[in-house]
Design an enzyme around this catalytic site. Structure first.
Site, PDB file in Angstrom:
ATOM      1  CE  LYS A 187       7.446  -2.847  -1.312  1.00 23.01           C
ATOM      2  NZ  LYS A 187       8.763  -2.163  -1.306  1.00 23.01           N
ATOM      3  N   GLY A 240       3.059   6.623   0.114  1.00 27.21           N
ATOM      4  CA  GLY A 240       3.853   6.727  -1.103  1.00 27.21           C
ATOM      5  C   GLY A 240       3.185   7.658  -2.087  1.00 27.21           C
ATOM      6  N   GLY A 245      -0.644   4.721  -5.089  1.00 29.05           N
ATOM      7  CA  GLY A 245      -1.853   4.600  -4.265  1.00 29.05           C
ATOM      8  C   GLY A 245      -3.043   4.136  -5.085  1.00 29.05           C
ATOM      9  CD  GLU A 262      -1.656   8.995   5.908  1.00 30.69           C
ATOM     10  OE1 GLU A 262      -1.714  10.148   5.448  1.00 30.69           O
ATOM     11  OE2 GLU A 262      -2.380   8.597   6.835  1.00 30.69           O
ATOM     12  CB  CYS A 296       4.150  13.521   1.972  1.00 29.96           C
ATOM     13  SG  CYS A 296       4.101  13.138   3.709  1.00 29.96           S
ATOM     14  CD  GLU A 397       4.887  14.695  -3.455  1.00 26.74           C
ATOM     15  OE1 GLU A 397       4.692  13.629  -4.039  1.00 26.74           O
ATOM     16  OE2 GLU A 397       4.686  14.854  -2.236  1.00 26.74           O
TER      17      GLU A 397
HETATM   18  P1  NAD Z   1       6.234   5.038  -4.391  1.00 27.58           P
HETATM   19  O1  NAD Z   1       4.773   5.086  -4.456  1.00 27.58           O
HETATM   20  O2  NAD Z   1       7.000   4.814  -5.633  1.00 27.58           O
HETATM   21  O3  NAD Z   1       6.723   3.885  -3.406  1.00 27.58           O
HETATM   22  C1  NAD Z   1       6.267   3.751  -2.090  1.00 27.58           C
HETATM   23  C2  NAD Z   1       6.262   2.294  -1.724  1.00 27.58           C
HETATM   24  O4  NAD Z   1       5.348   1.619  -2.577  1.00 27.58           O
HETATM   25  C3  NAD Z   1       7.593   1.588  -1.906  1.00 27.58           C
HETATM   26  O5  NAD Z   1       7.761   0.651  -0.868  1.00 27.58           O
HETATM   27  C4  NAD Z   1       7.420   0.872  -3.237  1.00 27.58           C
HETATM   28  O6  NAD Z   1       8.223  -0.271  -3.347  1.00 27.58           O
HETATM   29  C5  NAD Z   1       5.959   0.486  -3.169  1.00 27.58           C
HETATM   30  N1  NAD Z   1       5.316   0.217  -4.454  1.00 27.58           N
HETATM   31  C6  NAD Z   1       5.648   0.661  -5.686  1.00 27.58           C
HETATM   32  N2  NAD Z   1       4.817   0.147  -6.616  1.00 27.58           N
HETATM   33  C7  NAD Z   1       3.910  -0.628  -5.956  1.00 27.58           C
HETATM   34  C8  NAD Z   1       2.790  -1.412  -6.353  1.00 27.58           C
HETATM   35  N3  NAD Z   1       2.426  -1.509  -7.628  1.00 27.58           N
HETATM   36  N4  NAD Z   1       2.091  -2.054  -5.408  1.00 27.58           N
HETATM   37  C9  NAD Z   1       2.429  -1.951  -4.124  1.00 27.58           C
HETATM   38  N5  NAD Z   1       3.487  -1.254  -3.674  1.00 27.58           N
HETATM   39  C10 NAD Z   1       4.223  -0.592  -4.578  1.00 27.58           C
HETATM   40  O7  NAD Z   1       6.658   6.363  -3.675  1.00 27.58           O
HETATM   41  P2  NAD Z   1       8.107   6.864  -3.399  1.00 27.58           P
HETATM   42  O8  NAD Z   1       8.572   7.574  -4.614  1.00 27.58           O
HETATM   43  O9  NAD Z   1       8.936   5.774  -2.851  1.00 27.58           O
HETATM   44  O10 NAD Z   1       7.854   7.871  -2.186  1.00 27.58           O
HETATM   45  C11 NAD Z   1       7.620   9.197  -2.372  1.00 27.58           C
HETATM   46  C12 NAD Z   1       6.130   9.487  -2.316  1.00 27.58           C
HETATM   47  O11 NAD Z   1       5.578   9.160  -1.055  1.00 27.58           O
HETATM   48  C13 NAD Z   1       5.844  10.949  -2.504  1.00 27.58           C
HETATM   49  O12 NAD Z   1       4.801  11.145  -3.418  1.00 27.58           O
HETATM   50  C14 NAD Z   1       5.394  11.410  -1.129  1.00 27.58           C
HETATM   51  O13 NAD Z   1       4.589  12.521  -1.090  1.00 27.58           O
HETATM   52  C15 NAD Z   1       4.749  10.215  -0.589  1.00 27.58           C
HETATM   53  N6  NAD Z   1       4.719  10.273   0.871  1.00 27.58           N
HETATM   54  C16 NAD Z   1       3.520  10.478   1.500  1.00 27.58           C
HETATM   55  C17 NAD Z   1       3.465  10.574   2.875  1.00 27.58           C
HETATM   56  C18 NAD Z   1       2.171  10.820   3.598  1.00 27.58           C
HETATM   57  O14 NAD Z   1       2.106  10.541   4.769  1.00 27.58           O
HETATM   58  N7  NAD Z   1       1.144  11.311   2.954  1.00 27.58           N
HETATM   59  C19 NAD Z   1       4.618  10.435   3.618  1.00 27.58           C
HETATM   60  C20 NAD Z   1       5.818  10.246   2.953  1.00 27.58           C
HETATM   61  C21 NAD Z   1       5.843  10.147   1.575  1.00 27.58           C
END
Ligand code: NAD
Length: 503
Positions: A187, A240, A245, A262, A296, A397
């Site tokens: 997804k 994310g 997470g 991650e 991130c 962050e």
């Molecule tokens: P997010 O957690 O809101 O969303 C990430 C993904 O999770 C999206 O596809 C979203 O639709 C999905 N999602 C949201 N709620 C969910 C749920 N309840 N169950 C399952 N999936 C769900 O994050 P974001 O705001 O889209 O992305 C930014 C974040 O990602 C930042 O915190 C960043 O640090 C992190 N990030 C981490 C890495 C890494 O490798 N550590 C890399 C890139 C981004």
């Protein structure tokens, strides 16, 4: 404008894919629902994209289950060959993919062409080559027995990714999973689905059997949640935010699925007074402003030794203010818009948070004044000097072109500040002192350390975090371990075992 006109205006030669990809076919969502994906340069609608619901997750899991026996037993070299072909196809479609990524995410086209696309192809190629090189072991056990391990794929894996590097993340997640023989339900983030769907199309062209990869854009709270909960998904790999997470871990408990996370970061980027300042200033700007800070691993805490802080900041601020903001599709653009208006507002709100806690805004903190950028999600490169390392802007962050400056007087203080958050992902240090460099690499609470550099990634080098930044590693042999499980096989070759129940 209709979709065909948008394609032409963006210089795209092939159709923008906007349906779900399930069992080798592009299909509408069962509910018929769609979600618009926007161009962050002006917030215009690029396409209405099918929005997966629970029923579609079910269809995708069923397709992945059907595809699993054949794919997992295919010769590893054959799986590798398909990934290598995919890597070639990605390179052939560089311009198309780069434009699509820039249109959907706001990445400057210069970066999409020279970083996102080549890195994506390189990662698929690396794991294509890895497929038939990752192997089990024979273990020297007691006499008369042969013991060996099989590295088996986990099964159907769910992969949920964010919007900051959607194209590249397909390869980080799917490369190792496919090489190891898993089948996938992925997804992408609901706001940036376009390059992921294009990759699904190229995968079919490369010869990937139907059902091996299913790409289903949809809401996190619906499709993402359904993937995390699904009783027949054996593993979920998530990139994310830390908050999501946590939700994934809870949702995964039903069938005790394997979880890989991650998550966020608040990367310390430490400049000592013996550093090469020219390199450190440029590298520190790249560390935070590349991809508008939406990374991130961004070096979002710029930590300066107090002896060099003034000189550094004067030059660093001038450099930040010279970065060219503009339409991502313009080759001269060095910084594009943030990926959504909602996210832009969140980032800008941190300027107020900084002020309230006594922070000084040294640059930016607002949207640019230029009329041609007024409808987009732009934020000027922002530099904030925090009063304390405990301030919110030094702990939370921000995920934007927003760097928090802190100063330190000696190594001990630098280490305490650097390790003083709950995160532990990327980190960097600039020094000409060899011993100090390795001492810090050892002592930093982080998954990755860059010395006299920042933000290097390579498909062979493990990527991931500690603490609230998650667990598990992407890339390299570690990623193959994450996507396999070990089976131990015992064979009695010639052992004479006395009977357990002598009669
Ligand atoms: P997010 O957690 O809101 O969303 C990430 C993904 O999770 C999206 O596809 C979203 O639709 C999905 N999602 C949201 N709620 C969910 C749920 N309840 N169950 C399952 N999936 C769900 O994050 P974001 O705001 O889209 O992305 C930014 C974040 O990602 C930042 O915190 C960043 O640090 C992190 N990030 C981490 C890495 C890494 O490798 N550590 C890399 C890139 C981004």
């Amino acid at each position: 404008m209709n979709l065909a006109a948008i394609q032409t205006a963006a210089g795209l030669n092939t159709p923008i894919r906007h349906q779900l990809f399930i069992d080798g076919r592009f299909v509408d969502a069962a509910s018929g629902q769609t979600l618009p994906t926007l161009n962050p340069h002006d917030n215009s609608v690029i396409a209405e994209v099918a929005m997966a619901g629970r029923e579609d997750v079910e269809r995708a899991v069923a397709a992945a289950e059907r595809a699993f026996p054949k794919w997992s037993r295919m010769a590893a070299a054959e799986r590798g060959r398909i990934l290598l072909k995919l890597a070639d196809l990605i390179e052939t479609h560089t311009e198309e993919l780069a434009r699509l990524e820039s249109l959907d995410t706001g990445h400057p086209i210069k970066d999409s062409r020279t970083l996102d696309v080549p890195r994506t192809a390189g990662c698929y190629r690396y794991f294509g080559g890895m497929a038939d090189k990752f192997q089990g072991e024979t273990i020297p056990v007691e006499a008369g027995f042969l013991n060996y391990t099989l590295r088996e794929p986990v099964g159907v894996v769910g992969q949920v990714v964010p919007w900051n590097f959607p194209l590249m993340f397909t390869s980080w997640k799917m490369g190792p999973a496919l090489a190891a023989g898993n089948t996938i339900v992925m997804k992408p983030a609901e706001i940036t689905p376009l390059t992921s769907l294009k990759i699904a199309e190229l995968m079919a062209e490369a010869g990937l059997p139907d059902g091996v990869v299913n790409m289903i854009p949809g809401l996190g709270s619906v499709a993402g949640q359904a993937i995390a909960e699904h009783p027949r998904i054996a593993k979920v790999a998530f990139t994310g935010s830390t908050a999501t997470g946590r939700r994934i871990v809870e949702a995964s408990a039903g069938n005790l699925k394997k979880v890989q996370l991650e998550l966020g970061g608040k990367g310390p980027n430490i400049v000592f007074d013996d550093a090469n300042l020219v390199a450190a200033i440029n590298g520190s700007a790249w560390a935070i402003f590349h991809n508008q800070g939406q990374a991130c691993i961004a070096g979002s805490r710029l930590m300066l030794h107090e002896r060099i802080a003034d000189e550094f900041l004067e030059k660093f601020t001038a450099l930040a203010q010279s970065i060219r903001l503009g339409n991502p599709l313009d080759a001269a653009t060095e910084m594009g818009p943030l990926t959504s208006a909602q996210h832009r507002d969140r980032v800008l709100a941190y300027t107020e948070v900084a002020r309230e806690q006594g922070g000084r805004i040294l640059a930016g903190g607002k949207a640019p004044a230029a009329a041609d950028l007024a409808r987009g999600c732009y934020v000027e490169p922002t530099i904030v000097q925090a009063g304390s390392w405990r301030d919110r802007v030094a702990q939370e962050e921000v995920f934007g072109p927003f760097v928090t400056v802190l100063t330190f007087k000696d190594e001990a203080e630098a280490l305490a500040i650097a390790n003083g958050t709950d995160y532990g992902l990327g980190s960097g240090l600039w020094t000409s002192n060899l011993q100090r460099a390795h001492r810090f690499a050892r002592d930093l609470h982080a998954g990755m350390v860059w010395i006299n550099s920042y933000k290097r990634v390579n498909p062979g080098s493990p990527f991931g975090g500690v603490g609230q930044s998650g667990y598990g590693r992407e890339m390299g042999f570690d990623a193959m371990r994450e996507y396999t499980q070990v089976k131990s096989v015992w064979v009695n070759v010639d052992a004479q075992i006395p009977p357990w129940y002598p009669r």
